[in-house]
Design an enzyme around this catalytic site. Sequence first.
Site: not given
Ligand code: PBG
Length: 323
Positions: A122, A195, A248
């Site tokens: 991303c 996640k 997460k």
């Molecule tokens: C990449 C990623 C994200 C985060 C960690 N790796 C963003 C998302 O999935 O949009 C978020 C970490 C944070 O908010 O501190 N995919």
Amino acid sequence: MAFPTHRMRRLRRNSTLRSLVRETTLDVDDFIMPLFVCEGSRIRREIAAMPGNFRLSPDLAAEECREIRDLGIPAVILFGIPEKKDATGSSAVDPNGVIQQAIRKIKVVAPDLLIITDVCLCEYTSHGHCGILRGQEVDNDRTLEVLTAMSVSHAEAGADLLAPSDMMDGRIGAIRRGLDDAGFSHLAIMAYAAKYASGFYGPFRDAADSAPSFGDRSSYQMDPPNAREALREIELDLSEGADIVMVKPALAYLDVICRVRERFDAPIAAYNVSGEFSMVKAAAQSGWIDEKRVALEILISIKRAGADIILTYFAKDAARWLS
Ligand code: PBG
């Protein structure tokens, strides 16, 4: 045998007694510090919603890592902010990409600091989705090839641990095979296994310029109401070869961490994400809460729920507070 036989206050009388019976402790060894790395040199730009956190060019990221290591923090996780983004996120696999450069520079100044790299597209795609698109959909299986190449590229640059955060199906197995075939069977994978599609990633997406340009991530990240599904995700990632599994965000998902702890014996990481950090910072800046007290209370709650490892933007502050 209730009152007056039992008086719970007996063990709370003074701080020595309280520490004797303390069930959970926080230690600097528990922390992983996230860092945002951008291209260029001598760049250090503060992220508005995340006071004390910066977009750093590889040279200054290396300096920052020396300080992080001096504080006793064992690991960093790196997020890349490339100059050029395209539909397939090709800069993610560039041997001279921003992360690959940063890894090499950090290894020179802090050789025993563990370098974990976030493996996801991303930050590298022009559309901001975590994989390759086919029409408006993320093409799962095509994305696996790129994630595998990205992981091998990070390993070649010297990464110690790979952390796939894309939530594609089958990516842990694909990356494991890719690493093994390239001679990196000794490198561990920390899977962002459970996640969630969370509103708490807002400040991160501003920092990494990675918000999706259309739609959202709910066709690949998990639906917040689901906890049993998290256990299935964890089980799958472990069966595909994950060494550490992550939940997460952390705070709104403490129940998930707790259930994962009860069911699995693998090391569990929890990501205290950007929005969780920003909320505390904003309230503290308004004088509404005591930052140190609240941050440490949040971190201990994540440990108490069952996490072994915490990814947190408070890592440096907490290392100082605890020493
Ligand atoms: C990449 C990623 C994200 C985060 C960690 N790796 C963003 C998302 O999935 O949009 C978020 C970490 C944070 O908010 O501190 N995919």
